[in-house]
Design a protein around this motif. Structure first.
Motif, mmCIF file in Angstrom:
data_model
loop_
_atom_site.group_PDB
_atom_site.id
_atom_site.type_symbol
_atom_site.label_atom_id
_atom_site.label_comp_id
_atom_site.label_asym_id
_atom_site.label_seq_id
_atom_site.Cartn_x
_atom_site.Cartn_y
_atom_site.Cartn_z
ATOM 1 N N ASP A 259 -15.977 7.569 -20.120
ATOM 2 C CA ASP A 259 -15.239 7.275 -21.314
ATOM 3 C C ASP A 259 -13.196 7.161 -21.606
ATOM 4 O O ASP A 259 -12.799 7.469 -22.525
ATOM 5 C CB ASP A 259 -15.455 7.666 -22.455
ATOM 6 C CG ASP A 259 -15.322 9.857 -22.458
ATOM 7 O OD1 ASP A 259 -14.852 10.079 -21.449
ATOM 8 O OD2 ASP A 259 -15.822 10.241 -23.514
ATOM 9 N N ARG A 260 -13.158 7.247 -20.194
ATOM 10 C CA ARG A 260 -11.657 7.525 -20.255
ATOM 11 C C ARG A 260 -11.187 6.850 -18.930
ATOM 12 O O ARG A 260 -12.414 6.296 -17.832
ATOM 13 C CB ARG A 260 -11.155 8.758 -19.972
ATOM 14 C CG ARG A 260 -11.840 9.899 -19.358
ATOM 15 C CD ARG A 260 -11.016 10.966 -18.789
ATOM 16 N NE ARG A 260 -12.010 11.954 -17.907
ATOM 17 C CZ ARG A 260 -11.882 12.066 -16.718
ATOM 18 N NH1 ARG A 260 -11.104 10.568 -16.096
ATOM 19 N NH2 ARG A 260 -12.381 12.583 -15.994
ATOM 20 N N PRO A 261 -10.266 6.359 -18.522
ATOM 21 C CA PRO A 261 -9.583 6.010 -17.682
ATOM 22 C C PRO A 261 -9.788 6.237 -16.139
ATOM 23 O O PRO A 261 -9.551 8.277 -16.827
ATOM 24 C CB PRO A 261 -7.791 5.627 -17.356
ATOM 25 C CG PRO A 261 -7.589 5.307 -19.651
ATOM 26 C CD PRO A 261 -8.667 6.612 -20.266
ATOM 27 N N GLY B 27 -5.877 5.798 -15.762
ATOM 28 C CA GLY B 27 -5.441 7.439 -16.404
ATOM 29 C C GLY B 27 -4.096 7.867 -15.461
ATOM 30 O O GLY B 27 -2.759 8.366 -16.774
ATOM 31 N N ARG C 7 -8.576 9.381 -12.974
ATOM 32 C CA ARG C 7 -7.609 10.373 -12.581
ATOM 33 C C ARG C 7 -7.273 10.708 -11.532
ATOM 34 O O ARG C 7 -8.572 10.666 -10.876
ATOM 35 C CB ARG C 7 -7.731 11.730 -13.672
ATOM 36 C CG ARG C 7 -7.754 11.785 -14.850
ATOM 37 C CD ARG C 7 -7.451 13.431 -14.754
ATOM 38 N NE ARG C 7 -8.913 14.497 -14.446
ATOM 39 C CZ ARG C 7 -9.639 14.938 -15.401
ATOM 40 N NH1 ARG C 7 -9.604 14.033 -17.168
ATOM 41 N NH2 ARG C 7 -10.641 15.345 -15.507
#
Length: 231
Positions: A9-11, A42, A13
């Motif tokens: 649920d995030r870009p 991210g 790493r």
């Protein structure tokens, strides 16, 4: 062709590992540009082992351009080009320190099948330093003719515009490499076209993946295979 989308649920790493200052962009510059353009990048932490102050300046500006608008971090080992196997302890320490300071989803690194001794050492050591991340080994075209040794299993399709943008940024930010006879647009576009053919795309970058763990996200009751019929 099976397409898998990470359930994040995030870009992403990323940790970017290179033996030399242009390795990451040559091997995975298109992927970086595409992730950044899709707002799917991210963070990016780069570690380059063999470097000089002049090449470090080039790499900082290049990585910033490839990852924009994300601002990457970059650490340089300052070790001698072509001599990384003779600095095994220093290489291992730098990799372990980077692994301890980051929590990447994906690590981009050279291949352990690469003919260049610096690349090969990093490809061997990166897997033990980053045990909980997906490691993708990129390929670098070179005089040694070792591309067949990598045998990629993972492809990232690229548009013609991304391939052109990749070369433009490489040539802009690494003027020190222009005297080399292999530093040509068609060196990189030719390889990208070949890899694109292998995955039914116009162009692509290709990677070897030593270990990938697959999982299936939980489905809502009554959805998907095995669900009870309605009524």
């Amino acid at each position: 062709m099976l397409e898998l989308v990470p359930s994040l649920d995030r870009p992403l790493r990323l940790v970017l590992v290179g033996a030399h200052c242009d390795d990451v962009e040559i091997g995975a510059g298109g992927l970086l540009l595409d992730l950044a353009a899709r707002a799917a990048l991210g963070s990016a932490d780069a570690l380059v082992l063999a470097s000089t102050p002049k090449r470090e300046r080039e790499a900082r500006s290049s990585l910033a351009a490839f990852c924009a608008p994300v601002v990457p971090t970059a650490r340089f080992g300052g070790l001698p080009d072509g001599r990384l196997p003779g600095h095994w302890d220093a290489v291992k320490d730098l990799l372990q320190e980077t692994a301890a300071a980051t929590r990447p989803d994906v690590v981009l690194a050279p291949s352990p099948a690469d003919a260049h001794q610096d690349h090969r050492l990093l490809g061997e050591l990166v897997r033990t330093a980053f045990r909980d991340a997906v490691v993708l080994h990129y390929e670098i075209p070179k005089w040694d003719g070792d591309l067949g040794a990598t045998r990629p299993q993972v492809y990232w399709p690229l548009s013609p515009e991304l391939v052109e943008r990749k070369w433009a940024l490489l040539d802009e930010h690494y003027p020190s490499q222009r005297p080399h006879d292999w530093w040509r647009a068609d060196t990189f576009s030719g390889l990208a076209r070949l890899r694109g053919m292998e995955c039914r795309a116009a162009y692509a970058e290709a990677f070897a993946a030593p270990k990938i763990v697959l999982g299936v996200a939980a489905l809502e009751p009554g959805v998907g295979p095995g669900a009870a019929p309605p009524g």
